[in-house]
Design a protein around this motif. Structure first.
Motif, mmCIF file in Angstrom:
data_model
loop_
_atom_site.group_PDB
_atom_site.id
_atom_site.type_symbol
_atom_site.label_atom_id
_atom_site.label_comp_id
_atom_site.label_asym_id
_atom_site.label_seq_id
_atom_site.Cartn_x
_atom_site.Cartn_y
_atom_site.Cartn_z
ATOM 1 N N SER A 1 19.936 45.572 38.226
ATOM 2 C CA SER A 1 19.488 44.983 39.206
ATOM 3 C C SER A 1 19.424 44.881 40.495
ATOM 4 O O SER A 1 18.395 44.780 41.935
ATOM 5 C CB SER A 1 19.709 43.081 38.772
ATOM 6 O OG SER A 1 19.091 42.328 39.471
ATOM 7 N N GLU A 2 20.331 45.960 41.188
ATOM 8 C CA GLU A 2 20.876 45.350 42.167
ATOM 9 C C GLU A 2 19.407 47.639 42.888
ATOM 10 O O GLU A 2 19.798 47.682 43.849
ATOM 11 C CB GLU A 2 22.382 46.142 42.657
ATOM 12 C CG GLU A 2 23.160 44.765 42.858
ATOM 13 C CD GLU A 2 22.482 43.702 44.078
ATOM 14 O OE1 GLU A 2 22.272 44.384 45.420
ATOM 15 O OE2 GLU A 2 22.237 42.499 43.476
ATOM 16 N N ARG A 3 20.051 47.952 42.003
ATOM 17 C CA ARG A 3 19.165 48.742 42.468
ATOM 18 C C ARG A 3 17.468 48.660 42.496
ATOM 19 O O ARG A 3 16.222 49.616 42.820
ATOM 20 C CB ARG A 3 19.605 49.857 41.238
ATOM 21 C CG ARG A 3 18.296 51.075 41.081
ATOM 22 C CD ARG A 3 18.834 52.141 42.524
ATOM 23 N NE ARG A 3 18.182 53.480 42.358
ATOM 24 C CZ ARG A 3 17.230 53.978 43.402
ATOM 25 N NH1 ARG A 3 18.018 53.505 44.733
ATOM 26 N NH2 ARG A 3 17.129 54.846 43.240
ATOM 27 N N THR A 4 17.509 47.496 41.759
ATOM 28 C CA THR A 4 15.749 47.600 41.590
ATOM 29 C C THR A 4 15.383 47.063 42.560
ATOM 30 O O THR A 4 14.541 46.950 43.532
ATOM 31 C CB THR A 4 15.228 45.882 40.037
ATOM 32 O OG1 THR A 4 15.901 47.127 39.082
ATOM 33 C CG2 THR A 4 14.133 46.003 40.529
ATOM 34 N N LYS A 5 16.689 45.984 42.963
ATOM 35 C CA LYS A 5 15.588 45.431 44.662
ATOM 36 C C LYS A 5 16.018 46.359 46.361
ATOM 37 O O LYS A 5 15.249 45.884 46.769
ATOM 38 C CB LYS A 5 17.246 44.612 45.178
ATOM 39 C CG LYS A 5 17.161 42.893 44.215
ATOM 40 C CD LYS A 5 18.617 42.284 44.561
ATOM 41 C CE LYS A 5 18.864 41.593 46.320
ATOM 42 N NZ LYS A 5 19.585 40.898 45.939
ATOM 43 N N GLN A 6 16.725 47.128 45.492
ATOM 44 C CA GLN A 6 16.323 48.902 46.438
ATOM 45 C C GLN A 6 15.693 49.250 46.253
ATOM 46 O O GLN A 6 14.346 49.932 47.971
ATOM 47 C CB GLN A 6 17.681 49.678 46.384
ATOM 48 C CG GLN A 6 18.388 50.836 47.607
ATOM 49 C CD GLN A 6 19.017 50.873 48.350
ATOM 50 O OE1 GLN A 6 19.160 49.295 48.783
ATOM 51 N NE2 GLN A 6 18.955 51.075 50.072
ATOM 52 N N LEU A 7 15.026 49.624 45.401
ATOM 53 C CA LEU A 7 13.731 50.127 45.235
ATOM 54 C C LEU A 7 12.014 49.150 45.844
ATOM 55 O O LEU A 7 11.429 49.705 46.431
ATOM 56 C CB LEU A 7 13.422 50.544 43.793
ATOM 57 C CG LEU A 7 14.308 51.866 43.028
ATOM 58 C CD1 LEU A 7 14.318 51.374 41.963
ATOM 59 C CD2 LEU A 7 14.346 53.040 44.244
ATOM 60 N N ILE A 8 12.322 47.823 45.758
ATOM 61 C CA ILE A 8 11.753 46.998 45.993
ATOM 62 C C ILE A 8 11.395 47.161 48.103
ATOM 63 O O ILE A 8 10.429 47.337 48.091
ATOM 64 C CB ILE A 8 11.233 45.870 45.435
ATOM 65 C CG1 ILE A 8 11.826 46.050 43.541
ATOM 66 C CG2 ILE A 8 10.851 44.730 46.224
ATOM 67 C CD1 ILE A 8 12.081 44.175 43.372
ATOM 68 N N ILE A 9 13.040 47.083 47.671
ATOM 69 C CA ILE A 9 12.978 47.425 49.494
ATOM 70 C C ILE A 9 12.386 48.257 50.845
ATOM 71 O O ILE A 9 12.078 48.619 51.138
ATOM 72 C CB ILE A 9 14.621 46.684 49.461
ATOM 73 C CG1 ILE A 9 14.806 45.150 49.657
ATOM 74 C CG2 ILE A 9 14.651 47.308 51.683
ATOM 75 C CD1 ILE A 9 16.426 45.214 50.067
#
Length: 202
Positions: free
Chosen positions: A8-16
């Motif tokens: 989930s954190e990795r997904t947030k990072q990629l979205i940012i």
């Protein structure tokens, strides 16, 4: 963190990162659909991690702020006047080249969100503090009132808007804009105390 939380954190990072990449390509705030496509996720994934676009903007500002703090400002806080001038200007100009599009989005939406406004204040406070650190030797030689007035002038001279005008309105290259800052800062600062000046070369 367990595997699910890490994903989930990795997904947030990629979205940012997708959001920031799109800002670099266009001054307009990207849509959730554009961000999702760039990141390789669905729009639902975007809003599953951020309440709205302003929340994503705040997260992007925090990401940029953390990157800025990760650079070792103390490396430019010592040494000769010329070394400190060059180091500060190069570092700040690099940051401004990278984050000017995001800064403009923050400015445009500061009245819509207290969190956005707070991030702007946080960034300005950090830049103010670093001016005092880099030029502390020269500033310390002035009476308190003059010291504050000079630091305000330096803040205005070396902010995002100043950099944008040099690069866009006046068409200066990065190196030309840096030279303008170095020349102006050097003229504004009082003489460096002799014991702090660059030692003579043999």
């Amino acid at each position: 963190m367990d595997g699910r939380a890490l994903r989930s954190e990795r997904t947030k990072q990629l979205i940012i990162e997708a959001y920031l990449a799109l800002l670099d390509e266009s001054p307009e705030m990207p849509t959730a659909s554009q961000i999702a496509k760039r990141a390789g996720y669905s729009v639902r994934s975007v809003f599953g991690r951020f309440d709205d676009m302003l929340a994503l903007t705040v997260a992007a500002a925090d990401y940029a702020f953390a990157e800025g703090l990760s650079r070792d400002v103390h490396r430019h806080a010592g040494g000769s006047r010329a070394r400190r001038l060059r180091g500060m200007v190069e570092r700040r100009s690099d940051l401004f080249e990278r984050w000017l599009p995001l800064w403009r989005v923050l400015q445009n939406h500061q009245n819509e969100s207290e969190l956005v406004s707070a991030r702007i204040g946080r960034i300005r406070d950090a830049m103010w503090t670093r001016l005092a650190l880099i030029y502390g030797v020269e500033l310390a030689s002035l009476p308190e009132f003059e010291r504050k007035m000079l630091q305000i002038a330096l803040e205005q001279l070396t902010d995002f808007e100043s950099w944008a005008r040099m690069r866009e309105r006046h068409g200066l290259s990065v190196e030309e804009a840096r030279d303008v800052w170095i020349m102006a800062i050097d003229r504004l600062l009082p003489q460096t105390p002799p014991q702090e000046a660059e030692p003579a070369r043999v």
